[in-house]
Design a protein around this motif. Sequence first.
Motif, PDB file in Angstrom:
ATOM      1  N   GLN A   2      30.420  47.418  45.601  1.00 19.48           N
ATOM      2  CA  GLN A   2      31.171  46.167  45.489  1.00 19.48           C
ATOM      3  C   GLN A   2      30.560  45.231  44.452  1.00 19.48           C
ATOM      4  OE1 GLN A   2      34.174  45.650  46.612  1.00 19.48           O
ATOM      5  NE2 GLN A   2      34.119  47.660  47.578  1.00 19.48           N
ATOM      6  N   ILE A   5      31.655  46.493  41.067  1.00 18.62           N
ATOM      7  CA  ILE A   5      33.067  46.148  40.869  1.00 18.62           C
ATOM      8  C   ILE A   5      33.193  44.671  40.496  1.00 18.62           C
ATOM      9  CG2 ILE A   5      35.272  45.808  42.089  1.00 18.62           C
ATOM     10  CD1 ILE A   5      34.671  48.476  43.554  1.00 18.62           C
ATOM     11  N   GLN A   9      34.729  43.117  37.037  1.00 15.65           N
ATOM     12  CA  GLN A   9      35.823  42.145  37.084  1.00 15.65           C
ATOM     13  C   GLN A   9      35.437  40.857  36.357  1.00 15.65           C
ATOM     14  OE1 GLN A   9      36.252  42.171  41.380  1.00 15.65           O
ATOM     15  NE2 GLN A   9      38.198  43.286  41.230  1.00 15.65           N
ATOM     16  N   CYS A  82      43.579  46.943  33.526  1.00 13.18           N
ATOM     17  CA  CYS A  82      42.145  46.725  33.754  1.00 13.18           C
ATOM     18  C   CYS A  82      41.379  47.850  33.080  1.00 13.18           C
ATOM     19  CB  CYS A  82      41.816  46.679  35.246  1.00 13.18           C
ATOM     20  SG  CYS A  82      42.013  48.265  36.103  1.00 13.18           S
ATOM     21  N   LEU A  86      36.743  50.148  35.875  1.00 14.51           N
ATOM     22  CA  LEU A  86      37.114  49.431  37.086  1.00 14.51           C
ATOM     23  C   LEU A  86      38.116  50.228  37.910  1.00 14.51           C
ATOM     24  CD1 LEU A  86      36.901  46.917  38.864  1.00 14.51           C
ATOM     25  CD2 LEU A  86      38.713  45.879  37.457  1.00 14.51           C
ATOM     26  N   ALA A  87      39.082  50.845  37.269  1.00 19.56           N
ATOM     27  CA  ALA A  87      40.084  51.637  37.991  1.00 19.56           C
ATOM     28  C   ALA A  87      39.412  52.755  38.790  1.00 19.56           C
ATOM     29  CB  ALA A  87      41.110  52.213  37.019  1.00 19.56           C
ATOM     30  N   GLN A  90      37.200  51.248  41.730  1.00 19.78           N
ATOM     31  CA  GLN A  90      38.010  50.769  42.856  1.00 19.78           C
ATOM     32  C   GLN A  90      38.520  51.939  43.689  1.00 19.78           C
ATOM     33  OE1 GLN A  90      40.734  48.254  40.616  1.00 19.78           O
ATOM     34  NE2 GLN A  90      39.692  46.418  41.361  1.00 19.78           N
ATOM     35  N   ALA A  93      35.616  53.163  45.759  1.00 22.02           N
ATOM     36  CA  ALA A  93      35.322  52.220  46.844  1.00 22.02           C
ATOM     37  C   ALA A  93      36.282  52.421  48.018  1.00 22.02           C
ATOM     38  CB  ALA A  93      35.402  50.788  46.334  1.00 22.02           C
ATOM     39  N   ARG A  94      37.474  52.906  47.728  1.00 18.83           N
ATOM     40  CA  ARG A  94      38.452  53.203  48.789  1.00 18.83           C
ATOM     41  C   ARG A  94      38.249  54.609  49.355  1.00 18.83           C
ATOM     42  NH1 ARG A  94      41.877  51.133  44.706  1.00 18.83           N
ATOM     43  NH2 ARG A  94      42.644  53.239  44.286  1.00 18.83           N
TER      44      ARG A  94
END
Length: 154
Positions: A2, A5, A9, A82, A86-87, A90, A93-94
């Motif tokens: 996180q 990320i 961002q 983005c 980052l893509a 993310q 992270a999921r």
Amino acid sequence: MQALIARVQEQERRLVLPRFTHDDAWALGTLLVGTARERRLPVTVDITRGQQQLFHAALEGTAAHNDVWIARKVATVRELGCSSFLAGLQARARGEVFEDAPWIDAARMAGHGGAFPLTVAGVGVVGTLTVSGLPQAEDHALAVEALEAFLAQL
């Protein structure tokens, strides 16, 4: 994860250009290539505005396959607005793999670092700055470093 990320961002929010012209693409591209040459980095550099490629350079140690990775990373930025890094972050992270998502064409897109959105203040994302040839976090970091140096010169 996180924290990384959030850092990416923040880079995307902060690295906004006042304009982006053909001459700016040349200046940014030559700055990045100069840095890569000084460090003897085997990278390919690509800059687009819209659908037009404004700058492209392949340094010693790269291959045509780097251009395939560039195209996939650029498609990710164009589709999602983005950075490709980052893509991918993310998705991880999921607990997912970016390229396995049902709405992603893995032959056309990649959630790997290296393509960074070129955003113009008051306009939005107008293009991409992409690096290919290093591990993905290093591709991303080199693109960010070049964009920061370019902005400092404006």
